[in-house]
Design a protein around this motif. Structure first.
Motif, PDB file in Angstrom:
ATOM      1  N   UNK A 147      36.654 -54.917  39.815  1.00  0.00           N
ATOM      2  CA  UNK A 147      35.990 -56.005  39.097  1.00  0.00           C
ATOM      3  C   UNK A 147      34.484 -55.879  39.233  1.00  0.00           C
ATOM      4  N   UNK A 148      33.789 -56.535  38.307  1.00  0.00           N
ATOM      5  CA  UNK A 148      32.338 -56.702  38.430  1.00  0.00           C
ATOM      6  C   UNK A 148      32.106 -58.098  38.980  1.00  0.00           C
ATOM      7  N   UNK A 149      31.324 -58.198  40.044  1.00  0.00           N
ATOM      8  CA  UNK A 149      31.194 -59.459  40.777  1.00  0.00           C
ATOM      9  C   UNK A 149      29.781 -60.025  40.686  1.00  0.00           C
ATOM     10  N   UNK A 150      29.713 -61.343  40.674  1.00  0.00           N
ATOM     11  CA  UNK A 150      28.422 -62.029  40.620  1.00  0.00           C
ATOM     12  C   UNK A 150      28.468 -63.215  41.572  1.00  0.00           C
ATOM     13  N   UNK A 151      27.363 -63.468  42.247  1.00  0.00           N
ATOM     14  CA  UNK A 151      27.265 -64.716  43.006  1.00  0.00           C
ATOM     15  C   UNK A 151      27.170 -65.874  42.016  1.00  0.00           C
ATOM     16  N   UNK A 152      27.829 -66.967  42.351  1.00  0.00           N
ATOM     17  CA  UNK A 152      27.815 -68.140  41.480  1.00  0.00           C
ATOM     18  C   UNK A 152      27.154 -69.271  42.257  1.00  0.00           C
ATOM     19  N   UNK A 153      25.943 -69.620  41.842  1.00  0.00           N
ATOM     20  CA  UNK A 153      25.107 -70.543  42.631  1.00  0.00           C
ATOM     21  C   UNK A 153      25.491 -71.993  42.365  1.00  0.00           C
ATOM     22  N   UNK A 154      25.979 -72.660  43.411  1.00  0.00           N
ATOM     23  CA  UNK A 154      26.262 -74.096  43.339  1.00  0.00           C
ATOM     24  C   UNK A 154      25.314 -74.800  44.304  1.00  0.00           C
ATOM     25  N   UNK A 155      24.562 -75.798  43.848  1.00  0.00           N
ATOM     26  CA  UNK A 155      23.573 -76.447  44.725  1.00  0.00           C
ATOM     27  C   UNK A 155      24.228 -77.312  45.797  1.00  0.00           C
ATOM     28  N   UNK A 156      23.428 -77.837  46.700  1.00  0.00           N
ATOM     29  CA  UNK A 156      23.929 -78.733  47.745  1.00  0.00           C
ATOM     30  C   UNK A 156      24.195 -80.108  47.135  1.00  0.00           C
ATOM     31  N   UNK A 157      25.438 -80.341  46.790  1.00  0.00           N
ATOM     32  CA  UNK A 157      25.822 -81.608  46.168  1.00  0.00           C
ATOM     33  C   UNK A 157      26.207 -82.628  47.244  1.00  0.00           C
ATOM     34  N   UNK A 158      26.191 -83.900  46.867  1.00  0.00           N
ATOM     35  CA  UNK A 158      26.576 -84.958  47.804  1.00  0.00           C
ATOM     36  C   UNK A 158      28.084 -84.918  48.029  1.00  0.00           C
ATOM     37  N   UNK A 159      28.504 -84.834  49.269  1.00  0.00           N
ATOM     38  CA  UNK A 159      29.928 -84.671  49.553  1.00  0.00           C
ATOM     39  C   UNK A 159      30.695 -85.975  49.377  1.00  0.00           C
ATOM     40  N   UNK A 160      30.195 -87.083  49.924  1.00  0.00           N
ATOM     41  CA  UNK A 160      30.934 -88.341  49.853  1.00  0.00           C
ATOM     42  C   UNK A 160      32.087 -88.355  50.853  1.00  0.00           C
TER      43      UNK A 160
ATOM     44  N   UNK B 276      37.540 -79.622  50.362  1.00  0.00           N
ATOM     45  CA  UNK B 276      38.868 -80.094  50.750  1.00  0.00           C
ATOM     46  C   UNK B 276      39.647 -79.022  51.510  1.00  0.00           C
ATOM     47  N   UNK B 277      39.486 -77.790  51.114  1.00  0.00           N
ATOM     48  CA  UNK B 277      40.257 -76.710  51.750  1.00  0.00           C
ATOM     49  C   UNK B 277      39.626 -76.217  53.043  1.00  0.00           C
ATOM     50  N   UNK B 278      38.311 -76.013  52.986  1.00  0.00           N
ATOM     51  CA  UNK B 278      37.655 -75.326  54.107  1.00  0.00           C
ATOM     52  C   UNK B 278      36.978 -76.285  55.073  1.00  0.00           C
ATOM     53  N   UNK B 279      36.847 -77.580  54.689  1.00  0.00           N
ATOM     54  CA  UNK B 279      36.312 -78.579  55.593  1.00  0.00           C
ATOM     55  C   UNK B 279      34.793 -78.625  55.640  1.00  0.00           C
ATOM     56  N   UNK B 280      34.293 -79.455  56.543  1.00  0.00           N
ATOM     57  CA  UNK B 280      32.857 -79.647  56.741  1.00  0.00           C
ATOM     58  C   UNK B 280      32.434 -78.984  58.049  1.00  0.00           C
ATOM     59  N   UNK B 281      31.156 -78.612  58.181  1.00  0.00           N
ATOM     60  CA  UNK B 281      30.098 -78.719  57.165  1.00  0.00           C
ATOM     61  C   UNK B 281      30.351 -77.766  55.997  1.00  0.00           C
ATOM     62  N   UNK B 282      29.717 -78.062  54.866  1.00  0.00           N
ATOM     63  CA  UNK B 282      29.894 -77.234  53.669  1.00  0.00           C
ATOM     64  C   UNK B 282      29.428 -75.811  53.978  1.00  0.00           C
ATOM     65  N   UNK B 283      30.362 -74.863  53.864  1.00  0.00           N
ATOM     66  CA  UNK B 283      30.033 -73.465  54.182  1.00  0.00           C
ATOM     67  C   UNK B 283      30.989 -72.550  53.418  1.00  0.00           C
ATOM     68  N   UNK B 284      30.657 -72.287  52.166  1.00  0.00           N
ATOM     69  CA  UNK B 284      31.499 -71.388  51.370  1.00  0.00           C
ATOM     70  C   UNK B 284      30.612 -70.611  50.398  1.00  0.00           C
ATOM     71  N   UNK B 285      31.154 -69.512  49.890  1.00  0.00           N
ATOM     72  CA  UNK B 285      30.454 -68.710  48.888  1.00  0.00           C
ATOM     73  C   UNK B 285      31.270 -68.733  47.604  1.00  0.00           C
ATOM     74  N   UNK B 286      30.671 -69.239  46.515  1.00  0.00           N
ATOM     75  CA  UNK B 286      31.323 -69.184  45.201  1.00  0.00           C
ATOM     76  C   UNK B 286      30.980 -67.855  44.547  1.00  0.00           C
ATOM     77  N   UNK B 287      31.991 -67.235  43.937  1.00  0.00           N
ATOM     78  CA  UNK B 287      31.803 -65.899  43.363  1.00  0.00           C
ATOM     79  C   UNK B 287      32.520 -65.806  42.013  1.00  0.00           C
TER      80      UNK B 287
END
Length: 382
Positions: free
Chosen positions: A33-46, A307-318
């Motif tokens: 596959x050809x891969x790209x980072x997908x930038x998601x900003x720091x959103x309010x978790x609630x 929901x899956x990985x928990x807090x603090x927010x620490x994931x990479x969208x790709x």
């Protein structure tokens, strides 16, 4: 390939390491596959309750945004009547859809990240709903105009039994302003043309001898005129039907004929006048709708990852663009890379399973140990 996979995985030591691990495993086997980072900003978790509720709502909003985006694309194709031109006009933020996806940047002006996740989703929903409403009204107006024009054009070009015959005749073909005589127009099948010339003077009394003329022919029929006394018109029509000759209801009126031609000219001008602004509106609002749809995808990845990985927010969208004929292998490689993330998924195949997981709003979607959403950029069908 117009299919993309938007996935996320938790940060290993760093999110960069998660990214590098993905690139390493997908490049080993002939580049899957050809891969790209997908930038998601720091959103309010609630709160967790809000995230669980939002997961379901965002699924419905995702489907709605995609549906409206496809409607606009499909209708633009109808208006342009050219698939090649359609592809040229399917743009978002002035670039083609693949470029927009692979260089995605969150639109802070439209969707402020200081707002709650629910507020952002409501902003998107209202925006897309407004576009859908405007599309319906604009499409109805243009379709009515186009339908009226097509109806007149059909009447001008059909066969002699149905078409408008006003443009086939001249004033001198008729006896006009007579108290006693009337000229009728009769459609005669070509196969019966000889019968017509033998019979027309004897179908009733009071037919003007040798008054018939062939005014026009198409592939199947002839348009003939005949002059007779008004008092026998009804009887003559009846006799014509018995002999498979069809009398067309027509009264020569120069003003009405001129008005008919003017109406076609006016409708053609109106259609041309509406075409440019309509295409521009469709192009702009397709881009707006597509952009809104991809922002909803970003929201879903964020909510599902927390929901899956928990807090603090620490994931990479790709964002992955699978290479042709590599999807099965890519799915297997991803399953092996992320199998440690979820015990539920350990027992599934690399093809994924269909599960309904409480609190994750998965419904009957494919489930993998990593967050996964498919995006199909073939938007030429509604």
């Amino acid at each position: 390939m117009t299919e993309f996979w938007l996935i996320s995985a938790p940060g290993d030591k760093t999110c960069q390491q998660t990214w590098e691990n993905l690139c390493n495993v997908t490049s080993r086997q002939n580049s899957l596959s050809t891969n790209y980072k997908f930038a998601i900003p720091d959103l309010k978790v609630g709160t967790l309750d809000i995230l669980v509720g939002l997961s379901d709502e965002l699924g419905k909003l995702d489907a709605y945004c995609e549906s409206v985006t496809r409607k606009i694309s499909h209708y633009m194709g109808d208006v342009l009547e050219d698939n090649h031109k359609l592809q040229e006009n399917l743009l978002a933020n002035g670039v083609d859809l693949v470029t927009y996806m692979t260089r995605f940047q969150w639109d802070l002006a439209k969707y402020p990240i200081k707002q709650s996740l629910r507020n952002i989703s409501q902003i998107v929903g209202k925006q897309v709903s407004q576009i859908e409403g405007d599309l319906k009204s604009k499409a109805n107006a243009y379709n009515n105009l186009k339908g009226s024009l097509q109806n007149l054009e059909r009447k001008a070009t059909g066969n002699l039994l149905t078409r408008n015959i006003g443009d086939l005749v001249k004033k001198e073909d008729f006896v006009l302003n007579s108290d006693y005589l009337q000229t009728l127009l009769v459609v005669v099948p070509k196969a019966n043309q000889h019968d017509w010339h033998l019979k027309y003077e004897t179908l009733t009394d009071m037919i003007v001898p040798r008054s018939t003329k062939v005014l026009f022919e198409d592939d199947e029929n002839c348009l003939c005129s005949v002059t007779l006394f008004k008092r026998v018109v009804d009887e003559f029509k009846h006799k014509c039907r018995e002999n498979r000759f069809m009398v067309r209801e027509f009264t020569y009126n120069e003003e009405e004929l001129a008005a008919g031609k003017t109406e076609i000219t006016k409708l053609e001008a109106d259609k041309k006048k509406q075409f440019g602004p309509l295409v521009k509106w469709l192009k702009v609002n397709f881009g707006e709708c597509f952009s809104a749809w991809i922002h909803v995808k970003a929201l879903r990845v964020f909510v599902e990852s927390v929901l899956r990985y928990g807090l603090p927010v620490n994931f990479q969208a790709m964002l992955l663009q699978p290479h042709k004929k590599s999807m099965r292998n890519l799915r297997t490689v991803l399953g092996q890379l992320y199998s440690h993330l979820d015990n539920t998924a350990m027992a599934t195949t690399s093809e994924g399973s269909y599960m309904d997981i409480p609190g994750l709003g998965m419904g009957n979607q494919e489930y993998y140990p990593y967050v996964y959403y498919k995006i199909n950029l073939d938007l030429t069908e509604a």
